[in-house]
Write an enzyme that holds these catalytic residues in place. Sequence first.
Site, PDB file in Angstrom:
ATOM      1  N   ASP A 138       0.815  -1.211   0.000  1.00 39.10           N
ATOM      2  CA  ASP A 138       0.000   0.000   0.000  1.00 39.10           C
ATOM      3  C   ASP A 138       0.850   1.263   0.000  1.00 39.10           C
ATOM      4  OD1 ASP A 138      -2.428  -1.264   0.026  1.00 39.10           O
ATOM      5  OD2 ASP A 138      -2.488  -1.423   2.205  1.00 39.10           O
ATOM      6  N   ASP A 165      -5.926  -0.474  10.426  1.00 40.04           N
ATOM      7  CA  ASP A 165      -6.573  -0.948   9.202  1.00 40.04           C
ATOM      8  C   ASP A 165      -8.069  -0.667   9.168  1.00 40.04           C
ATOM      9  OD1 ASP A 165      -4.229  -1.794   8.101  1.00 40.04           O
ATOM     10  OD2 ASP A 165      -4.485  -3.904   8.592  1.00 40.04           O
TER      11      ASP A 165
END
Length: 438
Positions: free
Chosen positions: A123, A321
């Site tokens: 990411d 997250d």
Amino acid sequence: MSLDAFEVIGGKPLSGAVVPQGAKNEALQVLCATLLTEEPVTISNLPDILDVNRLLELLAGLGVSVERLAPGTYRFEAKSVDLSFFQTEAFRRDASRIRGSVMLIAPLLARFGQAFLPQPGGDKIGRRRLDTHFTGLQALGAVFNYEPEQRQYAVKASRLKGAYLLMDEISVTGTANVLMAAVLAEGVTQIYNAACEPYVQQLCRMLVSMGAKISGIGSNLLTIEGVSRLGGATHRLLPDMIEIGSFIGLAAMTQSELTIKDARIDQLGIIPRMFERMGVKLEFSGDDIRIPAQEEYEIQTFIDGSIMTIYDAPWPGFTPDLMSIMLVLATQAKGSVLIHQKMFESRLFFVDKLIDMGAQIILCDPHRATVIGLGRKHQLRGISMSSPDIRAGVSLLIAALSANGRSVIHNIHQIDRGYENIDGRLRSLGAEIRRIEG
């Protein structure tokens, strides 16, 4: 062109039951651990997602026998590992695509005395340095070298020896890497300030079942007594807590009644409590979570009446997250909340898309955003947007499913990296979503 976009027609309530996939972050750790033994290791509940499949290909390229026994269940046998695979263009290309490949280093170093790794991808959520991994391995006796021209790391050790380690940051993958090296090191290793997420606990349990000697599991002080070899094992992954949180957020945003089956509530920590702080009702029955349809949900305040702050922290704190999910959830709540993303500095940069959809958000700086909940007085509107990373991508998907009209989300391979067949599973709940050319 590939089908790298979702078309979503939003504003429709969903209903039904969903079973969460196996935990992505745990999968990447335990798959790398199969390299620690030449005996067979069977792992079940593996999610069929891009990041896992790429790691399976890397293991096969290294010479590991990878046998699919059933959907989500594989047997691994790392009897004949081919270290020359490190020098191939295929390894450099594939390993750089997945950040979890960094955890290949420790088991290969511990068993074969050397490992190589191209700078891993993953990411784009800010700086995610690897110093913790390498300083930990150096403390056990490894020699580390970075080759900037090849953007490649090389680590070698003739024999690893136990040591006392004070981790300079609470890194999940860093803890996993040092742990996998320490189980085959000579003598005793202590890892203080270790990450203690359920994923790390699961890795510890799998290693113990393989013959490792580990105490302090679940705490931030792990003591490992090195052994000369490890054997085979059978291991089952936990359900993915991030997916569970995503479905809770989806139910609340779309005013849907959903049931999440087999959620292993005992492993969710404070996640359910944080959603309740956002005003989401949760009902627990055995290991199932039912989210009833709610016309509205109201963000709680602190006892003195001050604005609620949601922030991330290492386990047992709230996982980073799920911060993107919380931010999207707040847009349709009653009340205001400060979202403080402490651990990554670029994870809030997707809020411009939500603002374009009609959300009221003030981005204070790269780490903080204030969300003024619309209380459903103004529905979000569908737009065309792009997914910057796994978690923001699913958050935008949830926003699109709650929005009025048509949305298109591009770059959805980012979502596929972490969520198995998400469009098919959403359609089974009544969502109007399909893949189109991106």
